[in-house]
Write a protein that holds these residues in place. Sequence first.
Motif, PDB file in Angstrom:
ATOM      1  N   LEU A 194      27.622  -7.043  25.950  1.00 40.73           N
ATOM      2  CA  LEU A 194      28.824  -6.436  26.522  1.00 40.73           C
ATOM      3  C   LEU A 194      29.572  -5.696  25.425  1.00 40.73           C
ATOM      4  CD1 LEU A 194      30.759  -6.126  28.958  1.00 40.73           C
ATOM      5  CD2 LEU A 194      31.808  -8.288  28.263  1.00 40.73           C
ATOM      6  N   LEU A 195      29.713  -4.382  25.596  1.00 44.36           N
ATOM      7  CA  LEU A 195      30.454  -3.564  24.648  1.00 44.36           C
ATOM      8  C   LEU A 195      31.918  -3.517  25.067  1.00 44.36           C
ATOM      9  CD1 LEU A 195      28.008  -0.521  24.268  1.00 44.36           C
ATOM     10  CD2 LEU A 195      27.957  -2.749  23.121  1.00 44.36           C
TER      11      LEU A 195
ATOM     12  N   GLY B  22      31.813  -0.800  20.312  1.00 44.69           N
ATOM     13  CA  GLY B  22      30.499  -0.253  20.650  1.00 44.69           C
ATOM     14  C   GLY B  22      30.639   1.128  21.275  1.00 44.69           C
ATOM     15  N   ASP B  23      30.619   2.154  20.458  1.00 42.30           N
ATOM     16  CA  ASP B  23      30.850   3.526  20.914  1.00 42.30           C
ATOM     17  C   ASP B  23      29.569   4.196  21.428  1.00 42.30           C
ATOM     18  OD1 ASP B  23      29.422   3.966  18.584  1.00 42.30           O
ATOM     19  OD2 ASP B  23      31.110   4.885  17.503  1.00 42.30           O
TER      20      ASP B  23
ATOM     21  N   GLU C 126      25.658   2.987  21.727  1.00 41.39           N
ATOM     22  CA  GLU C 126      24.903   2.985  22.983  1.00 41.39           C
ATOM     23  C   GLU C 126      23.542   3.659  22.787  1.00 41.39           C
ATOM     24  OE1 GLU C 126      26.836   3.594  26.869  1.00 41.39           O
ATOM     25  OE2 GLU C 126      28.660   3.998  25.695  1.00 41.39           O
ATOM     26  N   LYS C 127      23.500   4.751  22.024  1.00 38.83           N
ATOM     27  CA  LYS C 127      22.222   5.422  21.734  1.00 38.83           C
ATOM     28  C   LYS C 127      21.281   4.472  21.000  1.00 38.83           C
ATOM     29  CE  LYS C 127      24.141  10.066  21.435  1.00 38.83           C
ATOM     30  NZ  LYS C 127      24.530  11.146  20.525  1.00 38.83           N
TER      31      LYS C 127
ATOM     32  N   TYR D 251      22.780  -3.295  28.504  1.00 33.97           N
ATOM     33  CA  TYR D 251      24.153  -3.678  28.156  1.00 33.97           C
ATOM     34  C   TYR D 251      25.103  -3.309  29.282  1.00 33.97           C
ATOM     35  CZ  TYR D 251      24.621   1.284  27.142  1.00 33.97           C
ATOM     36  OH  TYR D 251      24.635   2.654  27.255  1.00 33.97           O
ATOM     37  N   SER D 252      26.301  -3.873  29.183  1.00 33.59           N
ATOM     38  CA  SER D 252      27.407  -3.538  30.068  1.00 33.59           C
ATOM     39  C   SER D 252      28.574  -3.101  29.188  1.00 33.59           C
ATOM     40  CB  SER D 252      27.798  -4.749  30.918  1.00 33.59           C
ATOM     41  OG  SER D 252      26.708  -5.151  31.726  1.00 33.59           O
TER      42      SER D 252
END
Length: 143
Positions: free
Chosen positions: A31-32, A106-107, A111-112, A121-122
Amino acid sequence: MSQRYEKVCDLAHLNAFATEIKDELGNAGVLLLRGNLASGKTAFVKAFALALGIKEAISSPTFSILHEYKGKLFHYDIYQCGSNGFLQSGLIEKLDTEGYHLIEWGDAEFEKLLHHFGIGYSTIDIEILDLKRNYKVHINAYA
């Protein structure tokens, strides 16, 4: 199945909201948590820990990058190290560990990185609204 929604919540209702998120994630997940400084990312992690029955003090791992609780909650803060530092530290492999991985800051670049490694992820984007917070939730943003 991907799910998106928004929820406005104050501190008094944060524990119930964190429990909802835990239930939506199931038995584990990445989870970001995103938002400005002092938006409530660590406060959410504290509430999430309570939802897991973890009673120990939770603090942001700003300089250590990772705090681990009871082998089931992994709390990361990548503000200082960024995606490259996270990758260089070898912590990407830690995300394979069964449990909940809550990652502050978590930018899009992060995510990349998750996409590259095929890690689902969420996300929760947190906006400050006076004494409340608006949580933009995206469960299973990438799986």
